[in-house]
Structure formats: structure tokens, C-alpha cells
Scaffold this motif. Structure first.
Motif, short mmCIF file in Angstrom:
data_model
loop_
_atom_site.label_atom_id
_atom_site.label_comp_id
_atom_site.label_asym_id
_atom_site.label_seq_id
_atom_site.Cartn_x
_atom_site.Cartn_y
_atom_site.Cartn_z
N ALA B 295 7.51 -0.58 16.58
CA ALA B 295 6.95 0.33 15.56
C ALA B 295 8.04 0.88 14.64
O ALA B 295 7.73 1.45 13.59
N GLN B 296 9.30 0.70 15.04
CA GLN B 296 10.38 1.38 14.32
C GLN B 296 10.46 1.01 12.83
O GLN B 296 10.63 1.88 11.99
N LEU B 301 10.07 3.22 7.39
CA LEU B 301 9.52 3.23 6.03
C LEU B 301 8.75 4.51 5.75
O LEU B 301 8.85 5.09 4.67
N VAL B 302 7.97 4.94 6.74
CA VAL B 302 7.18 6.16 6.55
C VAL B 302 8.10 7.37 6.32
O VAL B 302 7.81 8.24 5.51
N GLN B 314 2.64 -3.86 4.50
CA GLN B 314 3.03 -5.10 5.16
C GLN B 314 3.52 -4.83 6.59
O GLN B 314 3.09 -5.50 7.53
N ALA B 315 4.37 -3.81 6.73
CA ALA B 315 4.88 -3.48 8.07
C ALA B 315 3.73 -3.02 8.96
O ALA B 315 3.68 -3.35 10.15
N GLN B 320 0.00 -3.84 13.37
CA GLN B 320 -1.40 -3.76 13.79
C GLN B 320 -1.84 -5.04 14.50
O GLN B 320 -2.49 -4.99 15.55
N THR B 321 -1.46 -6.17 13.94
CA THR B 321 -1.81 -7.45 14.56
C THR B 321 -1.25 -7.52 15.98
O THR B 321 -1.96 -7.88 16.93
N ALA B 322 0.01 -7.15 16.12
CA ALA B 322 0.65 -7.21 17.43
C ALA B 322 -0.03 -6.27 18.42
O ALA B 322 -0.28 -6.62 19.58
N LEU B 323 -0.36 -5.05 17.93
CA LEU B 323 -0.98 -4.07 18.82
C LEU B 323 -2.37 -4.51 19.25
O LEU B 323 -2.76 -4.36 20.41
#
Lengths: 475, 416
Positions: B295-296, B301-302, B314-315, B320-323
Motif C-alpha cells: 500500500a505504500q 502519493l496521497v 493508477q496506484a 485494489q486488484t491485488a487486495l
């Protein structure tokens, strides 16, 4: 007269600043405080006989060197000061050598150069020429008795800053004490987070008094008092019968607002162009920095716009409001609606999204700058005699909502009011709610002073202040 | 604003096309449809089968979800949020969306609060069939088609929880609402489950506590990621609720409590929803993510003011896909898989947290793992001492005076 001339000759080839890096030595302008001290250090019988002290105080340089924190401005950056060491560690650069720091803590001898190319004379901190202007073109002439017969506009052309003009004077203070991006002077949120003390709110009369002043106000200068009224006004910005303190408070308030708006406009333009967010130093510190009290007085009070949007740092708008309100009673146009409209535009630009809409902020702030310039035209013409001073004080005490002032705003108002009360009056009730937490350059510990100053800021109680403020005037 | 617009658009559409097909979404029937004494309103003690409605109505805070809107605090925050002195939480669609979801198809059901169907799905199509034998023969997908939410499996259940307890695009507790007075959301499934007055008997495996913690962490992170992506898309500037609350909200005298590495005065991302992910992965075995989850990059970016919204999106999409892949795998973790719990518990006791949120998530993780380990009163007591270091002072809703040092020394004292 002979003596004046001799002096000029002896200094015909003035020594350059004995500067260590980051100055490279290329300074066609700086003479250094050492040169000035030769004459401005202490009273001299011959000078007195020649009437020099009819216009200047004999020991200006000694006052600066011994009691004025400006003389220690660069010294505090040294790593022997724990705060400076901490800041260097946090910021990742040596604050004693960083242009962003030296821009205010030393004399920038390359005023218009970009930060990276700047050169500084820092040995004497903020030395004489930091405020008076570079002396290369007037250093000799200013020792002549005829110098006082030269019009200020001519002197300005030679580089001598016309500090007798309260507007010019306040603007000069503001370059550092508010900030000025064009000159590379800006205390950023990163600097505050690393430990930079909060900038004190710039109230011109109080800053001049507490510097402490190394000059006398025109009403106490024998030479100026001896001049015909038109000449006193034209040469020394000192119309007879008028008082320095109220003029300084009134013009200073508008200048502080103008310079704050200018700084904001410049940074907002940068962000509008390059992206990112406005530097957090433009925001009200306490909009974010507070513990989340339950119940919340913010929720009880309500929000001026969208809840939770960081608001602009409190600007001296109530003080300017009272200056304009008083000016109106002397016949200037009513500027209150314009002030209100300008602030409303600015607040709405801050409210459009979190951390504000940069283009809208730039435009609103720029309009505020223009408005301040117009208002200064009004205020310049107001007669601040004894009656004017009392009326201004009354206007200051009646305008605005003290319960809504944060510590800085309250301090600014209280300082302005105090500056208008006769010198003989003992410190009033406002002092009891606003203990001074200034930094004594002699105490040597910025760190300790800073801690106590922050404690005072954090324990500030607006309700208690408002009660004292609205109570009877200090006698 | 978007929310208002889309509602308005919907209202216009409905008004213009009265003869259009009925909405695809089935309607709510209200808790009254479940409360018959022969069905779920048995009137017995909390948790007894047949008294699910009774349990809800007497012990479950969800039944008060509508009533709290009408309190002085609820009404005040709505007036502040709407900037309208006449605003009313009891009829405001944004409030009802979570506090009375059934009101979305029938406003008269708003007084139910968060009723049965808010979690189990709108019952219009299955109320009269779900007690028949045929119903048992339907698989989850077939039931879902009729609007029924599969709360038996952890993934389906927690996905229902996070709709409100984390939020979803168009339905969230943003910083505007928090500033108006709404509490920030700090959802952690295992802890919520633990104190929830349950109206069912959990067919719990040995690792239920650790598995529910793991699934909860991953689904919570996924829901938060979806919100972050939406904030980047909606271009309304930074969403302050995506930032760490207490790195800004603190008095200026005390020690900083957010020591996350960053330049002085820089922002810091709200990492509540992501703080436990690494520990879940360290459980190993069937708990390990099918592909690496980090998540880093998104949090960096946030936390950066100049980040481009497209980069954030994009990040977020990648994370999200991975989670989501991970959550699907976690659902299949066998009940006996518990080997990693003790290791992770021990390792967490040595973790150096960098802010209150991370410290609190560490404590919650250890509590969940503790429940899956053999009972130990000593361990329980030592965890209580960790908890004490995390408490907010009376009258303050932020960790004033919180000390990472005190937290870490309490952690050192946690019995293995």
C-alpha cells in the motif's frame, strides 16, 4: 563642517564586509556595521557642536549592537544554538548557510537574484544596510551637513531607503516580518515544523518601539521641529502637530495587510502554475492544529463556509477596518464595503476546496493588494494629532469581534492600542492576558524563550481576552 | 454535490418515465416483516435462535441508527454540513443512506434504522420463500440474484459492513462531515465482531478470530482504496479524511505523535485501513497474498501535495486488484490454519509503531490473534495495559498526550 569633510575622506575607501562564506566578497555595496559604528557608536563633542544630534541620536549603532535582536539575527543560526541545530537536522541543510534562511537573517547583497545565486553579508546579522539600503552611492555624502537639505526622493535614487516615511518603513519591516517571495523571504510550514518560532504579528509602532528604536520620532527631533511645516512634511514626512505613533499604527496596519496579501498572491500564482498546494504557512495554524475537544467549540460556533476547510491565516483585517472607519470620520470615502467584499472573495477562494483554489486565491489576494494601495492614499492624508490618536484608539477598541481573534490577532490589536496610549501610562490590563514572550537576545537561549512563547500561545483564552479588551481602558 | 446532482437526476428520470420498468433493485419490506413471534421475534434472550429480531431490537446499536440522527448532535452536524439552518438529519438522503438504508425504497421505513435488510439484503423477492426447503438448495449466487446477501461467509458479510463503516463512493464520511461533528470511521472487523451482540451462532473454526481479522483488514483496505481512487477522480482537491487525523490535529506544545518518516511539516496519509496488511501477510500459509500487496506507493502519493490524480488512480487500481484477489483467497482459508498466529503475535509485540493509528491497529491485531491462541489471563491483562496507553483523555477525541514510548514499553510487557 571641516569635521564632516574629514570623515568623508577617511572613509573614501571603505572596507568591504569582513564576510566568511557564503559571501564571496563581491559586494560593491555593503560597508558593514563596523564602518557605521565609527560614527554612530557614541556621542562626540564636536558632532554635538556641529548640530549632528539635532537630527540623529548619538548612539544608534550601540543601541543596535547591544539591544537590537537584528544584530544577532545570523548568530542564532549557528549550530551552537540548539534550536538551529535541530532545525538543520530536520530540514536537511545547514541553516547558517542556506539562502532561504539568510535572506532574512543576514543582509542579502544580491536582492534581485534567484535564491541559488544569492550572496550574503551575514557577519553582522541584519546590519544597518539591511534596512537603510546599500550605502555605496551615499555613504560619503551622508556625512555632509548639506545631506539634510537633499530631498528624500533624491536620496532614494542613491539607494537610501526613506525610512522616515511610515509606509516605506513598515514595508521594509514586512519583507522579513511578513515575507516577500520576490526577495526569497518566506517562513514556510516546513521551517515552522522544523522548529522556527512563530512570526510575531507585525504592528509597526510596537515593532519600532521594541526594536528598540535608535532614532527619535520627528516630533522629538529639534531640527525637524525647526523647519517650516511644508518642508518638515516634504523632507521628513512629519507634518507639524501630527504624532508618529498613530500614523505608524494606521499606515502600518494597511501595509501589513498589503504585504500579507502580496505574499499570498505570489505563492498562489506559483501553485496555480506549477500545481501542488499552497504552502500551509498561509493557513490559520489553529484551523488544523488543535486537539479534538468534545464538545467542540468550533461546531458550537459554526463555520464561515464549508466545515473543516482550512481557513486563511488571520490577517490584520479588523485593525485595518478600524483604521478605515476612523479615516471615514475625517472625510475619506467609506471603504468598509470594499474591505468586506475583498475579504469575502478571499475567504470564498479558500473555501472552494481543501487548501483553497490557487487561481482564485491569487486573484482575490491581488485585488486586496490594489485596494490596500488605494486605502494607503486615504490614510496618508488623515491628520493624526492628539484628537486623531484618541479617535483611532476608540475605533480600534470598538471594531471587530475580539472573541473571534486568535492569539496573534489579539496581540496585534492589543499592541496597536497600547502604542496609542501615552508613554507614561503603566502597562494596562491587556498585558495581564497577553504576557510578552519576546526573545531577549542577551539571554542566549532562543530555545527556552520559544518554549515559553508557545506555552503562552497555546493557553490563550479568547473569552478572557475579549472581556479585558471590552472592559475599561487602561488608566 | 455530486451526490445531490445524481439524486436529482434520478428523481427527474423517474418523473419523466413513469412507465419505465420497475427499478432492478428489489424493495425493502422493513423489520416488521421479520418480527413475527413465530419467525425472528421470539422475544427470548439476546442471541437465542428465533429471537434474532428481538436481539436486534433490544441489544444491537443498529436499531438506534435512525434515532441518533434526531439528537441535538445529529441535527447540528447536519445543519453545519448542509450549511442550512433548516436542514434535517431525519430526512436528509446522505444521512439516511447509512443510518436507515431501507428508506431508499420506502421513506416510511426510516424509523427502522439499520434493520435486518440493511445487512441481509432487500427482502421483497425472498421474504416469503427463504424459510422454504427449496431455499436451502439455492447457492449463494442464486440467493444473491434475489437480493439476499450471503452474510454467512466472512467476505460477503464484511463487504456489507464496510459499505457504511468505511464507505463507498457517494456514501462516505468525508472531512466536511467529520468537521461538522460526525465521528471519524475506524472500522476493524474483529474488534467490532467481538463486542457485537450477535443474533446468530458463529460456526467458528479454531482460527475464526484470526481469520475474521485477516479478511476484515483486507476488505477494509480495499474499500478505503476505492474511496481514495474516487477522490482522485472527482477532482475536488485533497480529501482531508485521506490524511492522518492526528498529525495535524494536535496542540502545538506536546511531542509529535506521528513520527512517520517525511519532510518536516509534510502531510501524512491516513493509514488506518492499511496498517495491518503486512501482519496479515506474515501469517503465511493460506493467509499469504497470491501476489505481493504494497500500500505504500499509494500512501506516499496521497501524502504528497503535488501528486497527479491520474497517478493516484493508477496506484489505487493496482492495489485494489491485488487486495480483491487476496480477499477471495482468504475466504477459502481452512478453519484449522492457525500456525502463523503465534509468530505474528510475538513479532507484533516488537513492532515500532510510528503513529497512533498504527499503534492502535497493532493492538487490535494482537487482540484478535490472542483470541485464537490458548487462553491466557496474563496475556489478556498485559494487552489491557497496552490498551490503556491508547486511550484518549476525557473530553478529547484525539490522542492528546499519547506517547509512542509508553505504548512500546507496554508492548514489551505483553505475555507471549
Amino acid at each position: 563642517m571641516t569635521r564632516f569633510l574629514a570623515l568623508t575622506l577617511s572613509l573614501a575607501i571603505p572596507a568591504l564586509a569582513a564576510a566568511t562564506p557564503p559571501v564571496t566578497g563581491e559586494t560593491q555595496i555593503v560597508h558593514s556595521a563596523t564602518d557605521c559604528r565609527k560614527c554612530h557608536e557614541k556621542a562626540d563633542a564636536e558632532y554635538r557642536a556641529n548640530g549632528v544630534y539635532d537630527i540623529i541620536v548619538p548612539d544608534a549603532a550601540a543601541i543596535w549592537a547591544e539591544r537590537d535582536p537584528h544584530s544577532k539575527a545570523a548568530q542564532v543560526l549557528d549550530k551552537s544554538n540548539p534550536l538551529a541545530a535541530r532545525m538543520s537536522a530536520a530540514l536537511g541543510y545547514d541553516v547558517a548557510r542556506q539562502p532561504e534562511c539568510l535572506a532574512c537573517h543576514a543582509v542579502d547583497v544580491t536582492l534581485n537574484a534567484p535564491l541559488a545565486e544569492k550572496k550574503f553579508a551575514w557577519k553582522h546579522g541584519v546590519g544597518c544596510e539591511g534596512c537603510h539600503g546599500f550605502a555605496a552611492k551615499w555613504f560619503g555624502d551622508h556625512t555632509l551637513k548639506t545631506w539634510r537639505e537633499v530631498e528624500p526622493v533624491k536620496k532614494s535614487e542613491l539607494g537610501l531607503v526613506d525610512l522616515r516615511d511610515p509606509i516605506t518603513r513598515a514595508a521594509k519591516c514586512a519583507t522579513c516580518h511578513v515575507g516577500n517571495l520576490a526577495e526569497g523571504k518566506f517562513v514556510t510550514h516546513a521551517m515552522y515544523a522544523a522548529g522556527h518560532p512563530p512570526l510575531l504579528p507585525l504592528e509597526a509602532a510596537t515593532f519600532n518601539r521594541d526594536q528598540p528604536a535608535h532614532w527619535n520620532p520627528p516630533e522629538d527631533v529639534p531640527y525637524i521641529r525647526s523647519l517650516p511645516p511644508e518642508k518638515a512634511a516634504k523632507f521628513f514626512h512629519a507634518p507639524p502637530g501630527q504624532l508618529t505613533a498613530p500614523r505608524s499604527v494606521a499606515t502600518g496596519a494597511v501595509v501589513t495587510l498589503r504585504e500579507s496579501a502580496k505574499l499570498l498572491a505570489a505563492d498562489a500564482e506559483r501553485v496555480a502554475k506549477d500545481g501542488g498546494l499552497l504552502d500551509f504557512a498561509h493557513f490559520d495554524c489553529f484551523a488544523c492544529h488543535h486537539e479534538l475537544q468534545v464538545p467542540s467549540h468550533r461546531q458550537k460556533r459554526g463555520y464561515p463556509g464549508v466545515p473543516g476547510r482550512p481557513t486563511v491565516r488571520q490577517l490584520p483585517t479588523d485593525l485595518v477596518g478600524s483604521v478605515l472607519a476612523h479615516a471615514r470620520t475625517t472625510g475619506t470615502p467609506d471603504r468598509q464595503p470594499e474591505l468586506k467584499a475583498r475579504l469575502s472573495a478571499l475567504n470564498s477562494a479558500f473555501d472552494q476546496r481543501a487548501f483553497g483554489e490557487p487561481a482564485a486565491i491569487a486573484s482575490a489576494a491581488q485585488q486586496l493588494v490594489t485596494a490596500c494601495d488605494n486605502w494607503l492614499g486615504d490614510v496618508r492624508l488623515v491628520r493624526y494629532d492628539t484628537a486623531g490618536r484618541d479617535a483611532l484608539l476608540a475605533a480600534i477598541r470598538a471594531t471587530g469581534n475580539p472573541a473571534g481573534w486568535d492569539y496573534d490577532a489579539a496581540q496585534l490589536q492589543a499592541w496597536a492600542a497600547r502604542a496609542l496610549i501615552e508613554k507614561s501610562v503603566a502597562p494596562g490590563v491587556w498585558n495581564s492576558v497577553l504576557p510578552t514572550a519576546g526573545i531577549d537576545p542577551k539571554s542566549g537561549s532562543v530555545d527556552t524563550a520559544l518554549k515559553s512563547r508557545l506555552r503562552v500561545r497555546n493557553s490563550f483564552d479568547p473569552a478572557r481576552f475579549a472581556e479585558a479588551w471590552r472592559g475599561p481602558a487602561p488608566k | 454535490m455530486r451526490r445531490l446532482l445524481s439524486l436529482t437526476a434520478l428523481a427527474v428520470m423517474l418523473a419523466v418515465c413513469p412507465a419505465a420498468d420497475p427499478p432492478a433493485r428489489p424493495g425493502y419490506v422493513g423489520v416488521g416483516g421479520c418480527a413475527a413471534s413465530g419467525c425472528h421475534g421470539g422475544g427470548d434472550r439476546v442471541g437465542v435462535a428465533g429471537s434474532e429480531f428481538t436481539t436486534w431490537a433490544t441489544a444491537d446499536p443498529h436499531h438506534k441508527a435512525y434515532a441518533v440522527l434526531l439528537t441535538e448532535a445529529g441535527q447540528r452536524m447536519t445543519r453545519l454540513y448542509r450549511r442550512n439552518p433548516a436542514a434535517d438529519a431525519g430526512t436528509d438522503a446522505a444521512c439516511l443512506a447509512c443510518h436507515a438504508p431501507q428508506a431508499s425504497t420506502d421513506i416510511s421505513l426510516r424509523t427502522d434504522g439499520v434493520g435486518c435488510e440493511a445487512c441481509h439484503g432487500p427482502a421483497q423477492n425472498w421474504r416469503t420463500t427463504h424459510y422454504l426447503n427449496d431455499w436451502r438448495n439455492l447457492d449463494s449466487a442464486a440467493k444473491a440474484k434475489q437480493g439476499f446477501i450471503p452474510t454467512r461467509d466472512l467476505t460477503g458479510r464484511i463487504q456489507a459492513c464496510v459499505e457504511c463503516h468505511v464507505g463507498k463512493p457517494g456514501m462516505e464520511v468525508d472531512h466536511d462531515l467529520i468537521a461538522a461533528g460526525h465521528p471519524r470511521l475506524t472500522f476493524e472487523y474483529a474488534a467490532y465482531h467481538d463486542i457485537y451482540p450477535k443474533h446468530w451462532v458463529e460456526p467458528a473454526g479454531a482460527n475464526f478470530a484470526v481469520k475474521s481479522w485477516a479478511v476484515g483488514q483486507v476488505i477494509t483496505a480495499s474499500a478505503q482504496t476505492r474511496l481514495i481512487a474516487e477522490h482522485a477522480r472527482s477532482k475536488r482537491g485533497p480529501e482531508l479524511a485521506d490524511l492522518n487525523c492526528y498529525s495535524c490535529h494536535r496542540g502545538l506544545t506536546g511531542e509529535a505523535t506521528d513520527t512517520t518518516t517525511r519532510p518536516p511539516g509534510a502531510l501524512s496519509a491516513n493509514d488506518w485501513a492499511f496498517a495491518g496488511l503486512a501482519s496479515v501477510g506474515e501469517l503465511g500459509g493460506a493467509f499469504a497474498p497470491p501476489s505481493p500487496v504494497d500500500a505504500q506507493p499509494l500512501l506516499n502519493l496521497v501524502g504528497q501535495p503535488g501528486s497527479k490524480p491520474a497517478d493516484v488512480e493508477q496506484a489505487a487500481a493496482k492495489l485494489q486488484t491485488a487486495l480483491d484477489k487476496w480477499a477471495a483467497e482468504l475466504d477459502k482459508v481452512p478453519a484449522a490454519d492457525i500456525a502463523g498466529a503465534r509468530n505474528v503475535f510475538t513479532r507484533l509485540a516488537d513492532t515500532r509503531a510510528t503513529n497512533w493509528d498504527r499503534a492502535a491497529q497493532t493492538y487490535l491485531a494482537m487482540t484478535a490473534l490472542h483470541r485464537s491462541l490458548p487462553a491466557s489471563p496474563g496475556r489478556q491483562a498485559s494487552l489491557g495495559r497496552v490498551r490503556d496507553t491508547l486511550r484518549f483523555p476525557h473530553g478529547i477525541n484525539s490522542p492528546a498526550g499519547f506517547s509512542l514510548n509508553a505504548f512500546h514499553s507496554a508492548m514489551k510487557g505483553v505475555a507471549p
